[in-house]
Structure formats: structure tokens, C-alpha cells
Design a protein around this motif. Structure first.
Motif, mmCIF file in Angstrom:
data_model
loop_
_atom_site.group_PDB
_atom_site.id
_atom_site.type_symbol
_atom_site.label_atom_id
_atom_site.label_comp_id
_atom_site.label_asym_id
_atom_site.label_seq_id
_atom_site.Cartn_x
_atom_site.Cartn_y
_atom_site.Cartn_z
ATOM 1 N N UNK A 1 -64.545 40.111 -44.664
ATOM 2 C CA UNK A 1 -63.275 39.734 -45.257
ATOM 3 C C UNK A 1 -62.364 40.891 -45.571
ATOM 4 N N UNK A 2 -62.430 41.967 -44.787
ATOM 5 C CA UNK A 2 -61.506 43.065 -45.001
ATOM 6 C C UNK A 2 -62.061 44.156 -45.891
ATOM 7 N N UNK A 3 -61.176 44.764 -46.695
ATOM 8 C CA UNK A 3 -61.545 45.891 -47.541
ATOM 9 C C UNK A 3 -61.847 45.445 -48.965
ATOM 10 N N UNK B 1 -62.411 46.042 -62.298
ATOM 11 C CA UNK B 1 -61.717 45.052 -61.471
ATOM 12 C C UNK B 1 -62.039 45.282 -59.998
ATOM 13 N N UNK B 2 -61.774 44.265 -59.183
ATOM 14 C CA UNK B 2 -61.940 44.412 -57.741
ATOM 15 C C UNK B 2 -60.797 43.715 -57.016
ATOM 16 N N UNK B 3 -60.543 44.174 -55.810
ATOM 17 C CA UNK B 3 -59.513 43.603 -54.942
ATOM 18 C C UNK B 3 -60.084 43.509 -53.537
ATOM 19 N N UNK B 4 -59.988 42.344 -52.926
ATOM 20 C CA UNK B 4 -60.480 42.181 -51.557
ATOM 21 C C UNK B 4 -59.531 41.289 -50.776
ATOM 22 N N UNK B 5 -59.168 41.731 -49.579
ATOM 23 C CA UNK B 5 -58.291 40.924 -48.727
ATOM 24 C C UNK B 5 -59.141 40.078 -47.790
ATOM 25 N N UNK B 6 -58.820 38.786 -47.753
ATOM 26 C CA UNK B 6 -59.571 37.842 -46.924
ATOM 27 C C UNK B 6 -58.619 37.002 -46.085
ATOM 28 N N UNK B 7 -59.088 36.637 -44.898
ATOM 29 C CA UNK B 7 -58.310 35.759 -44.025
ATOM 30 C C UNK B 7 -59.093 34.469 -43.843
ATOM 31 N N UNK B 8 -58.458 33.349 -44.140
ATOM 32 C CA UNK B 8 -59.147 32.060 -44.065
ATOM 33 C C UNK B 8 -58.206 30.999 -43.520
ATOM 34 N N UNK C 1 -56.367 31.015 -40.970
ATOM 35 C CA UNK C 1 -55.079 31.550 -40.542
ATOM 36 C C UNK C 1 -54.190 32.062 -41.658
ATOM 37 N N UNK C 2 -54.666 32.020 -42.902
ATOM 38 C CA UNK C 2 -53.873 32.486 -44.032
ATOM 39 C C UNK C 2 -54.527 33.720 -44.668
ATOM 40 N N UNK C 3 -53.688 34.627 -45.143
ATOM 41 C CA UNK C 3 -54.194 35.847 -45.765
ATOM 42 C C UNK C 3 -54.152 35.730 -47.285
ATOM 43 N N UNK C 4 -55.261 36.109 -47.922
ATOM 44 C CA UNK C 4 -55.373 36.069 -49.376
ATOM 45 C C UNK C 4 -55.762 37.447 -49.891
ATOM 46 N N UNK C 5 -55.263 37.771 -51.068
ATOM 47 C CA UNK C 5 -55.644 39.002 -51.752
ATOM 48 C C UNK C 5 -56.297 38.593 -53.069
ATOM 49 N N UNK C 6 -57.628 38.627 -53.078
ATOM 50 C CA UNK C 6 -58.380 38.198 -54.257
ATOM 51 C C UNK C 6 -58.463 39.364 -55.244
ATOM 52 N N UNK D 1 -67.991 13.296 -40.735
ATOM 53 C CA UNK D 1 -68.976 12.351 -41.268
ATOM 54 C C UNK D 1 -69.360 11.331 -40.192
ATOM 55 N N UNK D 2 -70.648 11.131 -40.060
ATOM 56 C CA UNK D 2 -71.139 10.133 -39.114
ATOM 57 C C UNK D 2 -71.383 10.672 -37.725
ATOM 58 N N UNK D 3 -71.100 11.938 -37.516
ATOM 59 C CA UNK D 3 -71.394 12.543 -36.210
ATOM 60 C C UNK D 3 -71.922 13.941 -36.435
ATOM 61 N N UNK D 4 -72.432 14.578 -35.382
ATOM 62 C CA UNK D 4 -73.024 15.890 -35.541
ATOM 63 C C UNK D 4 -71.929 16.908 -35.818
ATOM 64 N N UNK D 5 -72.025 17.539 -36.972
ATOM 65 C CA UNK D 5 -71.091 18.616 -37.284
ATOM 66 C C UNK D 5 -71.763 19.954 -37.054
ATOM 67 N N UNK D 6 -70.951 20.964 -36.772
ATOM 68 C CA UNK D 6 -71.494 22.309 -36.607
ATOM 69 C C UNK D 6 -71.727 22.911 -37.975
ATOM 70 N N UNK D 7 -71.793 24.221 -38.045
ATOM 71 C CA UNK D 7 -71.930 24.878 -39.336
ATOM 72 C C UNK D 7 -70.719 24.590 -40.194
ATOM 73 N N UNK D 8 -70.763 24.858 -41.486
ATOM 74 C CA UNK D 8 -69.610 24.624 -42.331
ATOM 75 C C UNK D 8 -68.408 25.352 -41.757
ATOM 76 N N UNK D 9 -67.176 24.880 -42.017
ATOM 77 C CA UNK D 9 -65.985 25.451 -41.397
ATOM 78 C C UNK D 9 -65.836 26.915 -41.740
ATOM 79 N N UNK D 10 -65.589 27.727 -40.772
ATOM 80 C CA UNK D 10 -65.471 29.146 -41.014
ATOM 81 C C UNK D 10 -64.031 29.581 -40.793
ATOM 82 N N UNK D 11 -63.473 30.270 -41.775
ATOM 83 C CA UNK D 11 -62.089 30.682 -41.704
ATOM 84 C C UNK D 11 -61.865 31.769 -40.673
ATOM 85 N N UNK D 12 -60.660 31.832 -40.129
ATOM 86 C CA UNK D 12 -60.300 32.876 -39.177
ATOM 87 C C UNK D 12 -59.410 33.899 -39.853
#
Length: 296
Positions: free
Chosen positions: A105-107, A116-123, A125-130, A285-296
Motif C-alpha cells: 500500500x505504498x509508503x 503517529x503514522x501516515x500511509x498512502x493506499x490505493x483501493x 482506483x481511489x487514493x487514500x492517505x491514512x 452470493x449463490x455462486x463461486x466467488x474468488x478471494x475477497x475483493x482486492x483494491x487496485x
């Protein structure tokens, strides 16, 4: 007498300057036990044993990472080392997609003085600065010692709350939990999602090894709070081990937080991710799902 006072003043200034300029670099190898995709073929007959084995192997590769920690007396930045993908592997896109769920998730910037901490994540298609306060672990100092890369290390343990947005925290369900799920299915609920085979524990026991020989309050990821650099961390599924240390290199790294992305707290970011995971779960729901959704 004046000359002696001058020499003492110069010596004191030199020591202060040396502490101010102190900087180090540590390389960490992170490995997480890959989950077994048992039950997936039962939910989708199109998945062959070979396909399942291939998926597990790719997951294993994505769960093996190298990180670089640059640190000084009060702050650090922790970032995954960029690697070239082997031609034909096809894991590059998936690696990017799953980064925010597996310790990437970046730096990751830590200021142990301000706590304190700061980490940039992309999920999605959107960029977040936690930006948030560093989690405080109640470390228990143990008596055991060992050497890591020539450094004398001491053991410390702690219990931390498991993050619901870190895919590495997924654990296979025990038999009792599986039986409860089977009972639900026989009562009319027929979902066969991937995550039905897994659960996230409320708490995780963490074991760390730190060395007082490098007296900085730092470590990989969001680990800190020990009287020495943390060289190894294990939480039962993931092991992060230091493989190289360089102190006071001529070329200094820039240690400062990222500024890109929408600023949110950790709680706000987690709520956004969990909401998307639930939406994905309902869609599949009701069909085979892959792994939990992973952000890009």
C-alpha cells in the motif's frame, strides 16, 4: 582552562550532530503462509485440480515480499522493494490489486516521537492517505535471546487486535465453525463464497525479536515500542525477518510522509474497504466467488 572548555563544547556539539545525522537502512523479507483453496472446486466444477494448485502457487508468490526500512532516531519509512515480474507469470496485476490487503500500500511513515503514522493506499482506483495514531502494544519482555545477522536479540510478545482489512489475517475455519455453516446451508442458505471457508480472529499473538545494539524505537510495518530495532516479527501466519542492515551510509534517504490521496483515519479507511467487501459478497452470493475483493 579556556582551551579545555572549548574542546568539551566541540565534543558535545559533535555528539549531538552525530545523533541528529544518524540513519540506518534495514531489508526485511516478509512471508505469509498461503491459504488452501479447499472447497472452491465444490462450488465450481470448472476449476480443475491443476487450476487450484496454480492459484495456490501464485498466491504463495504474492505473499513473499521484500521491504526496505529507512530510519533515524525519530522517524522511518517502510516500503516494498519493486521487483520485475518473470515473463509469463501473469501475477503483476493481481499483485497490485492485492497490495493493500497484504501489508503493502505504498509508503508507511512512522513518527515515533509524535506517535503517529501516515500511509498512502490505493483501493478500487481511489487514493487514500491514512493518518492516525500509532497502535500501542503492551509488550511483555521475555528472557529468551538469539542472534540475527550477528546482532544479539531479545524476545518480546504482545497481543493485538486483528485487522479486518488485512487479508493475511484470514484463518481457515475450525470444524465447529464449518458445521455451523453447513447447518445454515441445509436451512436454505446456499452461498459458496471463498470467504465462507475462512474467518478472522479477534486477537493475534505477536512475537518480536529486537536488538538494543541499534537503539532506535523502530521496526517493520506499524511495529515499534521496544528498546531497540525490531529485526523479526511473527504473528503465526506472517514472518518478517531482517536480512540486511546498513548504518550511516554516505547517501542519506529522505524520510518524510507521503502527501498523495484523500486524508482519512484508519477507521474511516477500514469502513470503506469493509463496505466494498460486503457489496462484493452480495454480488457473488449463490455462486463461486474468488478471494475477497482486492483494491487496485
Amino acid at each position: 582552562m579556556k582551551k579545555l572548555s572549548y574542546l568539551l563544547l566541540v565534543l558535545a556539539f559533535t555528539q549531538v550532530q552525530a545523533q541528529k545525522d544518524f540513519q540506518g537502512m534495514a531489508v526485511y523479507e516478509s512471508k505469509t503462509q498461503a491459504p488452501k483453496f479447499e472447497g472452491m472446486r465444490a462450488g465450481n466444477r470448472d476449476i480443475t485440480p491443476e487450476m487450484q494448485k496454480n492459484m495456490e502457487e501464485r498466491m504463495k508468490q504474492m505473499l513473499e515480499k521484500t521491504f526496505i526500512l529507512n530510519f533515524d532516531k525519530t522517524a522511518s519509512i517502510y516500503k516494498e522493494e519493486e521487483k520485475l515480474e518473470t515473463p509469463g507469470q501473469g501475477t503483476g496485476g493481481m499483485r497490485v490489486m492485492m497490495n493493500s490487503f497484504m501489508g503493502g500500500g505504498g509508503t508507511f511513515y512512522k513518527d515515533v516521537k509524535a506517535k503517529t503514522y501516515t500511509v498512502d493506499k490505493e483501493f478500487m482506483g481511489k487514493e487514500f492517505l491514512v493518518v492516525d495514531s500509532l497502535p500501542k502494544l503492551n509488550w511483555k519482555m521475555e528472557q529468551e535471546t538469539k542472534q540475527i545477522g550477528g546482532y544479539n536479540c531479545f524476545k518480546a510478545t504482545a497481543v493485538k487486535q486483528a485487522s479486518k482489512t488485512d487479508f493475511r489475517n484470514f484463518r481457515p475455519k475450525n470444524n465447529d465453525a464449518k458445521k455451523a455453516d453447513e447447518a445454515k446451508k441445509t436451512s436454505g442458505e446456499t452461498k459458496t463464497n471463498f470467504e465462507d471457508n475462512f474467518e478472522i480472529p479477534k486477537e493475534i499473538v505477536v512475537t518480536a525479536w529486537y536488538t538494543p545494539e541499534i537503539p532506535v524505537n523502530q521496526g517493520p510495518e506499524n511495529y515499534w515500542g521496544l528498546p531497540g530495532l525490531i529485526l523479526e516479527v511473527n504473528d503465526g501466519k506472517t514472518t518478517i525477518l531482517c536480512s540486511k542492515i546498513v548504518l550511516n551510509a554516505k547517501e542519506k534517504a529522505e524520510i518524510k510522509p507521503s502527501k498523495k490521496g484523500k486524508t482519512v483515519s484508519q477507521k474511516e479507511y477500514d469502513e470503506t474497504v469493509i463496505k466494498k467487501m460486503e457489496e462484493f459478497r452480495e454480488m457473488n452470493r449463490g455462486r463461486m466467488g474468488g478471494p475477497p475483493p482486492m483494491g487496485r
